[in-house]
Scaffold this motif. Structure first.
Motif, PDB file in Angstrom:
ATOM      1  N   GLY A 194      65.590  47.329  18.606  1.00 39.71           N
ATOM      2  CA  GLY A 194      64.441  47.521  19.482  1.00 39.71           C
ATOM      3  C   GLY A 194      64.852  47.758  20.927  1.00 39.71           C
ATOM      4  O   GLY A 194      66.029  47.856  21.273  1.00 39.71           O
ATOM      5  N   TYR A 252      58.565  39.007  14.968  1.00 40.95           N
ATOM      6  CA  TYR A 252      59.813  38.834  15.718  1.00 40.95           C
ATOM      7  C   TYR A 252      59.779  39.658  17.017  1.00 40.95           C
ATOM      8  O   TYR A 252      60.167  39.164  18.090  1.00 40.95           O
ATOM      9  CB  TYR A 252      60.989  39.254  14.837  1.00 40.95           C
ATOM     10  N   THR A 253      59.301  40.883  16.942  1.00 43.34           N
ATOM     11  CA  THR A 253      59.184  41.718  18.145  1.00 43.34           C
ATOM     12  C   THR A 253      58.178  41.130  19.123  1.00 43.34           C
ATOM     13  O   THR A 253      58.378  41.175  20.349  1.00 43.34           O
ATOM     14  CB  THR A 253      58.771  43.141  17.748  1.00 43.34           C
ATOM     15  N   ARG A 257      58.951  40.166  23.076  1.00 46.58           N
ATOM     16  CA  ARG A 257      58.195  40.743  24.189  1.00 46.58           C
ATOM     17  C   ARG A 257      57.435  39.673  24.967  1.00 46.58           C
ATOM     18  O   ARG A 257      57.147  39.851  26.160  1.00 46.58           O
ATOM     19  CB  ARG A 257      57.237  41.808  23.671  1.00 46.58           C
ATOM     20  N   PRO A 301      52.544  44.209  17.810  1.00 48.15           N
ATOM     21  CA  PRO A 301      52.937  43.301  18.898  1.00 48.15           C
ATOM     22  C   PRO A 301      52.020  43.367  20.110  1.00 48.15           C
ATOM     23  O   PRO A 301      51.684  42.328  20.694  1.00 48.15           O
ATOM     24  CB  PRO A 301      54.364  43.768  19.233  1.00 48.15           C
TER      25      PRO A 301
END
Length: 854
Positions: A194, A252-253, A257, A301
């Motif tokens: 990412g 997870y992302t 963030r 997200p």
């Protein structure tokens, strides 16, 4: 169609028009004058059309000439521009400065000081986690962050790859790509997959370490137990965590963030593995639990983060000012009074006990309906705080035993000679060998201290190659990697040892930053209930916490010296609307803070006058010398503060002039010169004191607080309640200020003030005029006292007679010996001393008249 064709067509049209006699006459005269047009006039009917045709021909000629001129001018310009372009030298542009390393060559990180951003990112992506600092060498913040970045690299280099890129070098790759960066440094962490995550927290080594630790582990696993490793709120996602799960990748992302958008890390992310087809997300707040509407919002997200920040609310929160001019505090305090807890927030320690104490108090304070959820949450806070104290003590004792790991002796039973099971064919011999070895090891360990014994052999021996003969030769103590027989550094046992080692390492560093502080036990046994108090009053408090390690200067502005407290903690209530603050004087614990809140609600607290000025009381006098060699040129101003203001201005037998100023007021500098000039001219008045005070930084009682600066306030000798403010409508000049002071002085001091002015007058004419005025004032004062003497009783006549004698001597000295300054000062001292001991003239006059009237 060309211009010639157009002209012919117009001539043909004009020839068909009618003409009158006058036109024929004009055309005939034109034909006679021009013989060249005879043939044309014979074929065309004479008239107006012929004249217009001639005019049009002239216009056509002018137009053609203009076209040729424009064409020639264009060709000329083109030639000149081409010549200039070929003949002109290339522009002189200064070369870019030579790039030089920003970090020392001995540092552990990589410095791409030429701006090779592509190589830097490619090198960073080769590791699991990378952290890159984009800097400008000239920037002061980058220079301050250089040392912090190096310290973080030394601490985390085993887990994170550190690099730095010069993004200001002209014509470099980084400068070309990112030429619109307005603030340096820019810190970005690159996870395994990412985009990069920008760091927006304080640029200190240990806060960077905390951020990178969360980057390495943004999500914690949970099964069915209640989570305790959180500060304000926590998020639990129940989803499928199998390899390749899209739901887990989104969660997870989102966790990564979130670290970029909230530098305070108020929410902790948990995942609960489950074999479900659709993920579920629960946000647990202090009084409710919210469920993410996955049927209405996409599992993305950005949508999850927006939903989190829209629904996040809490009774307490950390405040993180940016360090520059901002409205962070005003936004939190504009709704009403605010309680601020100053306490260390150690970035290398997961939780802060004082903050959780404030959470517990805040939930009780805002628990209007006494919800069951709130009570459960409060009980969990209590258990969490107890667990924190127990874990801290255990970790402290454990890490203390292993702090000198390099000096400890490792005991091993392994023989350096490799042997197999045939070395001990008899089972009985094997048991005897084990018994002897165990006894020997126990005897050896008993002779060592507990902290010196690092490894103990297992009690169960799985291998049979312990002995190679009937005679057992015990090896000496030595270091070996064959203690467990596992050489894999990522094995379970080695990872557990590494985890324990890292915990102790982090614990020791955290203790060096600031030792942990826990609430003292309540020995008195008193309990104060503030449950639902926020809903019963209109003075509801907002509860905030501020890191005293970073923002100690806010406490100093309120007059709190955190260095005097071992825990570096303090509690204060700010009432911005009333411009007042209150400081908790008792030790910080749950009872004292609850009582502090209750007393504020009932208006029992006294307003604090402490500020940053009161922290340093050593220098209250600031002498200002015009000429140190001449005593008469010395001017002494008393620099007042909160503690010395009232004792100075209310001192009896002294008239005091106070100059209120502010460091933010530029006009105060000009007025200060006028104030000093007047103080110099009246410097021979013994009982007249000139002082000044910083009205913005010193907190004074309301009746002595000024709203505008500069302001001059005068306190007379006796009647202090009759203080006067210099009129705002009159310009502050030396004559006006002297007149203001003379008007409010007592008659005796007024006479001495005029003499002080006359004494410092230089020109003879002005000096003579000044002494004439002084003689008139003396006669007026004598006349006034004689009137009082006639109507006074016998008790006051003796006092007035003494004053008349002193005034008579002064009048004679002013008239005949004006240069006898010593004698004049002596009589003034006698006059003032007798006045101070028996009261002022106006007081005597008023008392005598009232008694006579009775």
């Amino acid at each position: 169609m060309s211009l010639l064709q157009l002209a012919a067509k117009e001539a043909k049209i004009l020839s068909s028009t009618s003409h009158d006699s006058n036109d024929n006459a004009i055309s005939e005269s034109l034909d006679n004058n021009s013989s060249s047009c005879t043939s044309v006039s014979d074929n065309i009917e004479v008239g107006t059309g012929t004249d217009l045709f001639r005019d049009d021909g002239e216009n056509l000629t002018i137009t053609l000439r203009m076209l040729h001129f424009c064409r020639d001018l264009a060709i000329f310009c083109f030639v000149m521009v081409t010549y200039a372009a070929l003949a002109k030298d290339p522009p002189k542009v200064s070369r870019a400065p030579v790039a030089y390393p920003f970090f020392p060559q001995t540092t552990i990180l990589t410095d791409w000081y030429r701006g090779q951003i592509s190589k830097a990112i490619e090198n960073a992506r080769s590791s699991d986690v990378a952290f890159i600092m984009f800097y400008a060498p000239w920037d002061a913040e980058c220079q301050a962050a250089r040392k912090e970045f190096q310290l973080a690299a030394e601490y985390m280099h085993e887990r994170v790859k550190f690099a730095a890129v010069n993004c200001w070098q002209p014509q470099s790759e980084c400068r070309t790509q990112y030429n619109k960066v307005y603030r340096w440094p820019v810190l970005i962490a690159y996870p395994p997959h990412g985009r990069g995550i920008q760091y927006n927290g304080p640029v200190t080594a240990f806060h960077i370490i905390q951020f990178l630790q969360k980057i390495c582990n943004p999500i914690m696993r949970i099964n069915n137990e209640y989570p305790k490793d959180f500060d304000d709120a926590y998020l639990i996602a129940e989803l499928n965590t199998s390899p390749g799960s899209l739901a887990f990748a989104v969660f997870y992302t989102t966790a990564l963030r979130y670290l970029e958008k909230d530098p305070q890390y108020r929410i902790t992310f948990y995942v609960k593995p489950s074999n479900v087809s659709q993920p579920s997300l629960h946000l647990h707040l202090w009084n409710e639990t919210l469920i993410f509407p996955i049927s209405d919002l996409p599992w993305h997200p950005d949508e999850i983060l927006k939903w989190i920040f829209d629904n996040l609310h809490q009774v307490t929160s950390w405040v993180l000012p940016s360090g520059s001019k901002s409205t962070t505090l005003s936004t939190n305090m504009q709704n009403g009074p605010t309680l601020i807890l100053f306490t260390p927030r150690n970035p290398l320690r997961v939780r802060t006990d004082y903050y959780h104490m404030l959470q517990e108090i805040g939930q009780e304070y805002h628990n209007c309906e006494e919800n069951i959820i709130v009570n459960i949450h409060s009980m969990n806070i209590n258990s969490k705080r107890s667990d924190d104290l127990l874990q801290y003590r255990n970790l402290k004792s454990l890490c203390k035993l292993t702090q000198n790991i390099s000096n400890r002796r490792i005991i091993s039973y392994m023989n350096p000679v490799w042997s197999n099971s045939s070395s001990c064919p008899e089972r009985k011999l094997k048991k005897d060998c084990e018994l002897v070895i165990k006894k020997s090891i126990n005897h050896f360990c008993s002779s060592l201290k507990m902290e010196n014994c690092m490894e103990i052999v297992p009690t169960i021996m799985e291998n049979e190659h312990i002995c190679n003969s009937r005679t057992v030769n015990f090896p000496e103590v030595y270091s070996t990697s064959l203690l467990t027989g596992i050489h894999d550094p990522r094995s379970a046992e080695n990872l557990q040892k590494l985890f324990q080692k890292e915990k102790c390492k982090q614990f020791r560093v955290a203790e060096k930053i600031q030792p942990a502080s826990f609430e003292k036990a309540n020995l008195n046994g008193t309990e104060i209930n503030i449950s639902g108090l926020a809903c019963k009053t209109n003075k509801s408090l907002s509860l905030l916490a501020m890191d005293s390690l970073l923002h100690y200067y806010f406490a100093q502005k309120l007059g709190i010296n955190l260095n005097n407290n071992t825990d570096k903690s303090a509690v204060v209530i700010l009432n911005n609307k009333m411009e007042s603050h209150y400081i908790l004087q008792e030790p910080i614990n749950g009872v004292s803070v609850r009582e502090f809140i209750l007393n504020f609600t009932k208006n029992y607290l006294n307003r604090s006058f402490e500020s940053d000025i009161t922290l340093n009381l050593t220098s209250t006098m600031h002498p200002i010398y015009k000429n140190p060699k001449q005593e008469k040129s010395k001017i002494v101003l008393n620099e007042l503060n909160t503690h010395t203001f009232l004792p100075s201005v209310l001192k009896e037998n002294e008239a005091v002039a106070v100059f209120y100023y502010s460091k933010q007021c530029s006009f105060c500098n000009g007025v200060a010169f006028i104030y000093l000039t007047v103080a110099k001219k009246l410097s021979y008045v013994k009982n007249l004191v000139f002082a000044r005070i910083d009205g913005e930084n010193n907190i004074l009682p309301w009746e002595y607080t000024m709203e505008t600066y500069p302001t001059i306030l005068f306190f007379p000798t006796k009647w202090k309640s009759e203080s006067r403010v210099f009129p705002s409508g009159i310009p502050i000049t030396v004559p006006n200020l002297i007149g203001f002071i003379l008007t409010n002085l007592d008659p005796g001091l007024k006479l001495q003030a005029i003499w002080s002015i006359c004494r410092q007058t230089k020109f003879p004419e002005e000096k003579s005029s000044c002494y004439s005025t002084l003689l008139q004032e003396t006669l007026l004062l004598i006349n006034s006292i004689l009137k009082d003497w006639r109507i006074s009783n016998e008790r006051h006549k003796q006092a007035l007679l003494h004053k008349l004698r002193q005034l008579r001597q002064l009048h004679l000295l002013f008239a005949h010996s004006s240069q006898s300054h010593g004698k004049i000062q002596e009589y003034f001292n006698k006059l003032n001393s007798y006045t101070n001991s028996n009261g002022d003239y106006h007081g005597i006059q008023q008392k005598s008249r009232s008694r006579d009237e009775l």
